[in-house]
Every structure is written in C-alpha cells, then in structure tokens.
Design an enzyme around this catalytic site. Structure first.
Site, mmCIF file in Angstrom:
data_model
loop_
_atom_site.group_PDB
_atom_site.id
_atom_site.type_symbol
_atom_site.label_atom_id
_atom_site.label_comp_id
_atom_site.label_asym_id
_atom_site.label_seq_id
_atom_site.Cartn_x
_atom_site.Cartn_y
_atom_site.Cartn_z
ATOM 1 N N CYS A 176 -3.873 5.654 -7.643
ATOM 2 C CA CYS A 176 -3.529 4.479 -8.439
ATOM 3 C C CYS A 176 -4.594 4.156 -9.488
ATOM 4 O O CYS A 176 -4.700 4.856 -10.473
ATOM 5 C CB CYS A 176 -3.222 3.296 -7.524
ATOM 6 S SG CYS A 176 -2.243 2.032 -8.370
ATOM 7 N N HIS A 185 -0.029 4.389 -2.597
ATOM 8 C CA HIS A 185 -0.877 3.799 -1.568
ATOM 9 C C HIS A 185 -0.131 3.896 -0.243
ATOM 10 O O HIS A 185 0.951 4.433 -0.155
ATOM 11 C CB HIS A 185 -1.086 2.303 -1.835
ATOM 12 C CG HIS A 185 -1.812 1.980 -3.081
ATOM 13 N ND1 HIS A 185 -3.178 2.056 -3.192
ATOM 14 C CD2 HIS A 185 -1.382 1.533 -4.274
ATOM 15 C CE1 HIS A 185 -3.545 1.663 -4.396
ATOM 16 N NE2 HIS A 185 -2.472 1.340 -5.083
HETATM 17 N N1 GLN Z 1 -4.988 -1.981 -11.968
HETATM 18 C C1 GLN Z 1 -4.055 -0.900 -12.080
HETATM 19 C C2 GLN Z 1 -2.676 -1.353 -12.513
HETATM 20 O O1 GLN Z 1 -2.288 -2.449 -12.227
HETATM 21 C C3 GLN Z 1 -4.019 -0.138 -10.765
HETATM 22 C C4 GLN Z 1 -3.562 -0.964 -9.607
HETATM 23 C C5 GLN Z 1 -3.721 -0.278 -8.279
HETATM 24 O O2 GLN Z 1 -4.654 0.515 -8.041
HETATM 25 N N2 GLN Z 1 -2.842 -0.630 -7.356
HETATM 26 O O3 GLN Z 1 -1.974 -0.578 -13.117
#
Ligand code: GLN
Length: 242
Positions: A96, A196
């Site tokens: 992510c 995740h």
């Molecule tokens: N901050 C990033 C986004 O919102 C990644 C979020 C995350 O790692 N869940 O795209």
C-alpha cells in the site's frame, strides 16, 4: 536445514498501518517452524541500508503524512542500496503506502513525493472516493495461478508503465486504480500490492513463496498445512471469490 532468512523492515514505526507488522510475524513463524534461521533488522529515517545484508526487505502501509516523511529519506538514503539489493535478487515486498513509494512519484495535490524508482509506475491522489474494501486477485508467482486476498484502503491511484507487469488481475475489488483490472506490480523479486490484511497471515502460501524466492530454495509444506488454510478461505469468502 541451515538456511537463514535475513529480513529488514523499512521504517517499521512509520509504515505500519493495518497491523502490517503481522507480515513479519508470519515470515518468522514459517521459517522457524522449519528450522530456518530468521534475523530481523530495521532501517528508519537517516539510517544507512546495507545493500548486501538482507534477503527480504519489507515496507508496509502508511498514512499520507508518514509517507511524506519517509519518501524523501528513502529516496536520499536508501535508493541505491535498494536497487543493488533488488539487482542481486533480494525480495522487496511493499504494501500500500510502501508500494506507492516503489515507483517514480506519488502526487498528492501540489506535492510530488519521490519514489525510489525500482519499478515503472506512478501514483496520483485523484479526486474521487477512497478505494476501500475486500479484494482478491489472481497471481502467478511461478506455481500456477493462485488467489491473494486481502483488504484495500487507498486514496492514491497507481498506474503502471507500459512495460511493467501487475502482480495479479483483480477478481474482486478495486486494485491499482479501479479502471484497468490490474493489482500491484511484480518485476522479478520486487513486489508491490495494495492488499493489507495483513497480507501474509491471510495468504500464507505467499509467505512461503517469498521465502523460497528470497533464499532460492524449495519448501515442503509444514505438518498441519492443508490444501487451504482457514484464514485464506475466510479472506476469499470476504472478497466474494470463495
Ligand atoms: N496513504 C496512501 C493512500 O491513501 C496509502 C494508504 C495505505 O497504506 N493504506 O493512498
């Protein structure tokens, strides 16, 4: 077996939303239950990164504000070591927010965060809803097509360059950008994904495959491994692909 997996967690205190440290726990357990040694190091802000010291480098998910702190540091202090490690076949697994920093840039409004350029992709925080929900993809890491299931929650949309291959194709959920049916990226042993869960507790087969790729060995199943473990089955069901 005298093998030993040397893992480096990058920015573990900053890039760890959704309990992504569980990925490291699964790697450790799957190694130790087989008698494979497991070493865990970490490298955070301003720390140097030894390009030869790790078989698997892990970068978890992060909020935009944590990514801002990490992006500059990683591009300045770790980019060349990451490239050298990837070039000699070390596994780089990024989830992510970490995945978004593997490419060229993450565009957040007026601000463009640098990536480390391990893969040809860029990410843009476009107007529109966050892409949230259970997700399942079909991926082939050299063992035939398998399902990876998890949970995605990202505002950024990721676009792969034309020569780059996704990790898998979306069976259910949004994937890289909710448009092209692609999820994640894979170039050799460099793997990025939005999933995740944490990723590896829900996809233990993938943890084993990453250990194989990192060490260049083949693993036998552990006693108690069935054709499919309960966590994987549940993650697939949640994504509607059971
Ligand atoms: N901050 C990033 C986004 O919102 C990644 C979020 C995350 O790692 N869940 O795209």
């Amino acid at each position: 077996m005298s093998a030993r997996l040397r893992v480096c967690a990058l920015y573990p205190e900053l890039m760890n939303i959704y309990a992504d440290r569980g990925n490291i726990t699964v790697l450790r357990a799957r190694c130790e239950w087989r008698g494979i040694g497991f070493e865990l190091a970490s490298a955070s802000l301003r720390d140097p990164l030894d390009q030869d010291a790790h078989d698997l480098l892990y970068l978890g998910g992060g909020q935009d504000r944590d990514q801002i702190a990490v992006a500059e540091d990683m591009a300045d202090t770790k980019r060349s070591a990451l490239h050298a490690a990837a070039d000699r076949g070390a596994v780089v697994l990024a989830v992510c927010g970490g995945y978004q920093l593997l490419g060229h840039s993450y565009q957040l409004g007026e601000q463009s965060l640098p990536g480390v350029g391990l893969v040809d992709l860029h990410t843009v925080r476009e107007p529109g809803p966050r892409l949230i929900g259970n997700c399942a993809i079909e991926a082939d890491l050299g063992q035939g097509p398998r399902v990876i299931a998890g949970f995605e929650n990202h505002g950024g949309r990721t676009y792969l360059g034309s020569g780059e291959r996704p990790l898998g194709r979306v069976l259910s959920g949004h994937g890289n950008n909710d448009r092209d049916g692609q999820e994640g990226v894979r170039r050799g042993n460099v793997i990025g994904t939005y999933l995740h869960g944490p990723l590896l507790p829900k996809n233990v087969w993938l943890a084993d495959r990453l250990i194989e790729l990192a060490l260049g060995i083949e693993l036998d199943p552990l006693p108690g491994d069935g054709p499919e473990d309960a966590a994987h089955a549940a993650a697939k069901r949640a994504a509607g692909v059971a």
